[in-house]
Each structure stands twice: as structure tokens, then as C-alpha cells.
Write an enzyme that holds these catalytic residues in place. Structure first.
Site, PDB file in Angstrom:
ATOM      1  N   CYS A 139       0.836  -1.203   0.000  1.00  0.00           N
ATOM      2  CA  CYS A 139       0.000   0.000   0.000  1.00  0.00           C
ATOM      3  C   CYS A 139       0.866   1.246   0.000  1.00  0.00           C
ATOM      4  O   CYS A 139       1.450   1.601   1.032  1.00  0.00           O
ATOM      5  CB  CYS A 139      -0.930  -0.002   1.216  1.00  0.00           C
ATOM      6  SG  CYS A 139      -1.943   1.489   1.359  1.00  0.00           S
ATOM      7  N   CYS A 142      -0.476   4.102   2.272  1.00  0.00           N
ATOM      8  CA  CYS A 142      -0.281   3.817   3.693  1.00  0.00           C
ATOM      9  C   CYS A 142       1.167   4.060   4.122  1.00  0.00           C
ATOM     10  O   CYS A 142       1.425   4.607   5.198  1.00  0.00           O
ATOM     11  CB  CYS A 142      -0.631   2.364   4.006  1.00  0.00           C
ATOM     12  SG  CYS A 142      -2.252   1.824   3.459  1.00  0.00           S
ATOM     13  N   ASP A 143       2.119   3.633   3.302  1.00  0.00           N
ATOM     14  CA  ASP A 143       3.507   3.557   3.742  1.00  0.00           C
ATOM     15  C   ASP A 143       4.477   4.459   2.992  1.00  0.00           C
ATOM     16  O   ASP A 143       5.641   4.565   3.386  1.00  0.00           O
ATOM     17  CB  ASP A 143       3.999   2.109   3.618  1.00  0.00           C
ATOM     18  CG  ASP A 143       3.175   1.148   4.467  1.00  0.00           C
ATOM     19  OD1 ASP A 143       2.711   1.565   5.538  1.00  0.00           O
ATOM     20  OD2 ASP A 143       3.000  -0.015   4.053  1.00  0.00           O
TER      21      ASP A 143
END
Length: 316
Positions: A139, A142-143
Site C-alpha cells: 500500500c 499507507c507507507d
């Protein structure tokens, strides 16, 4: 079971991504008592997407913003959302469905709309599990921010891979797209954006054979040429894997017709081969998997559920 769980719902919707939220909204409009169960925050993959530019009516919208609008819209029509993890869906002897959750409750309804999507496909190569969360991610939204100033690799050649590579260039100094073929599968407009980005470099005809690193995390990939078999190394500080995903069809206890990829085959009303079990969105067999197709499926499924329940009552 609680009394409410046994008798309170006309339909249970499993998953609260775009399909689930749309189904909940239409169920409410149809005066059906529904329960939507989602293991995380409502929105599904929208929450893992930075900017959406292909949802009609929104030239550009943040994923979280569209998720919030869909959630609010569903709630306006009485949608009841529950945070829990569905572990099993089974059709009981009385014809109703038992939806069993990790929270220890079994919810019952005569119809279920499954919109649970899927989970990322793993490469299944050495180092992938070892470095998960330490350089290996599925992701970018997300990261990505954890990799400022790094050189990164994105594995895959579809829309998701190329879009996420483009997104990661806001943090990384360079992003390699590693693809096992000599051309991408992504749509042309997305490809053009990647080719025009000076921070993106394509690595053709290569597969990841191993992910290697130190105690601090990933530091390089071992690549294998898909034509010659020759191996090489690619120094990177992180790798983002986008090679597809598997539908969460395993939630269903019982055999429902599916395609070779495990996606449910439905009729034109979105009903699976198990009467009363409907599927919408990414869990269903179809040509494309977009937000627009997910909400289209869900619209049909929710209206079909209303007609299905009417027919059931007439035969009682």
C-alpha cells in the site's frame, strides 16, 4: 445469538467499500433493514488510494474524502455499520444465512450481499515475509511517507502498480517499475503519466527472485531475467508489490459457482449459485474492477434483494 441478530435484518452486507456502502444506501431507500459489517474503517480500498480521477462527477477527489461522502450518504438512509470481522457465511437448514463474526456473534438474515473484495497477492519469494513492514509493502498511500529520499521498486504492470509508482515519486528519489513482460498492462493514460515522470524507470522482463536486506530492512532485490534466466541485483530501500489480489470468496461455507480465479459467477441480478447470496464489486467475476463497476453491481444487488425477499414472502 442475540434476539436482534436472529430476527432483526432483511439483508446483511459484508464489506463497506464502495460496493458495500452503495448497497447499504439502496437497501435503506428500499426500506430494508440492513446491517453492514466491515473489519476496518468504511471505504475499503478508497482509503488506500490517494487521488481518484475516474469516478464520474469528481474530476479529482481524495480517496478518504470519497469514502466519507459515501459513508455519510449511506447513513442518511439508515445504514447500520458494524466494525467486526466476518469469519464465515453459511446458509442454514431454514434457508436463512448465518454470518459469523470474530466478535462471537452470529447475525441472521434471509439474504446476504457479499462485497468483501480481496487481499493482495504475494510474490511468495524468499525475504517477502521476513521484510514485511520493514521495506515490503502492499500500500503506497499507507507507507509511502516512510520512504522519503529512498530508491524504491514497484512490482507489477497493471493500473494499480503504475499509479502507485507515480504516487511514490513524491517521496522517493527514484522508482523502478519491475515487470515480468516487455509492456505494461496499465491503461494508456496511466502509462503516459509514468513515462513522462523523470523519477520513474521501467525494468522490463524481470521477476523478483528474492528480497534481501539487513536488520534495518530491505536493501536490494535479486532479479531474474524472464527471457535469459540471468540474475542481477537492484539496490532499493523498499519494494511495493502490486501483482493482483485474491477475492475473499473463502468466507462462504458452501460451494458457489466461481471462475478460474476464484471470483464468484453471478446472474444478471448479482445472485450467486446459492439462492439469496449476492455478490458485488471486486469479489465478482467481471471484465473490470473499478469503483464505478462496484457501485453498479451494488445497485443491482440491493434492488434484486428487495425483489427476492418479496418473492420469498409470497411463497411463505
Amino acid at each position: 445469538m442475540t434476539d436482534k441478530a436472529m430476527t432483526g435484518y432483511d439483508v446483511i452486507i459484508v464489506g463497506a467499500g464502495p460496493a458495500g456502502l452503495c448497497a447499504a444506501m439502496y437497501a435503506g431507500r428500499g426500506m430494508l433493514k440492513s446491517l453492514t459489517i466491515e473489519r476496518g474503517a468504511p471505504g475499503g480500498e478508497l482509503l488506500n488510494t490517494d487521488v481518484i480521477e475516474d469516478y464520474i462527477g469528481f474530476e479529482s477527489v481524495k480517496g478518504w474524502e470519497l469514502a466519507q461522502k459515501m459513508t455519510d450518504h449511506a447513513k442518511k438512509f439508515g445504514a447500520e455499520l458494524l466494525t467486526d470481522t466476518v469469519e464465515k457465511i453459511r446458509k442454514a437448514h431454514d434457508g436463512w444465512f448465518d454470518v459469523v463474526t470474530a466478535g462471537g456473534t452470529t447475525y441472521r438474515a434471509p439474504a446476504v450481499i457479499l462485497t468483501a473484495g480481496g487481499t493482495p497477492v504475494k510474490l511468495d519469494v524468499p525475504g517477502e515475509r521476513e521484510y514485511a513492514g520493514k521495506g515490503v509493502s502492499y500500500c503506497a498511500v499507507c507507507d509511502g511517507a516512510f520512504f522519503k529520499g529512498e530508491i524504491l521498486a514497484v512490482v507489477g504492470g497493471g493500473d494499480a502498480a503504475v499509479e502507485e509508482a507515480d504516487y511514490l515519486t513524491r517521496y522517493a528519489t527514484k522508482v523502478y517499475i519491475v515487470h515480468r513482460r516487455d509492456q505494461l498492462r496499465a491503461s494508456k493514460i496511466i502509462q503516459q503519466r509514468a513515462f513522462a515522470n523523470p523519477k520513474i524507470e521501467l525494468v522490463w522482463n524481470k521477476r523478483v527472485a528474492e528480497i534481501k536486506g539487513t536488520e534495518q530492512g530491505t536493501d536490494h532485490l535479486v532479479l531474474e531475467d524472464t527471457v535469459t534466466g540471468e540474475r542481477s541485483t537492484l539496490p532499493v530501500g523498499g519494494v511495493f508489490i502490486f501483482v493482483g489480489f485474491k477475492p475473499n470468496a473463502g468466507l462462504v461455507d458452501g460451494h458457489a459457482k466461481h471462475d478460474a480465479g476464484g471470483y464468484f459467477v453471478t446472474d444478471d441480478r448479482m445472485m450467486t449459485s446459492i439462492p439469496g447470496l449476492f455478490a458485488a464489486g471486486d469479489v465478482r467475476s467481471q471484465l473490470t474492477r473499478q469503483i464505478t463497476t462496484a457501485v453498479g453491481d451494488a445497485t443491482t444487488a440491493a434492488i434484486a434483494v428487495e425483489k427476492y425477499l418479496t418473492a420469498l414472502r409470497q411463497t411463505d
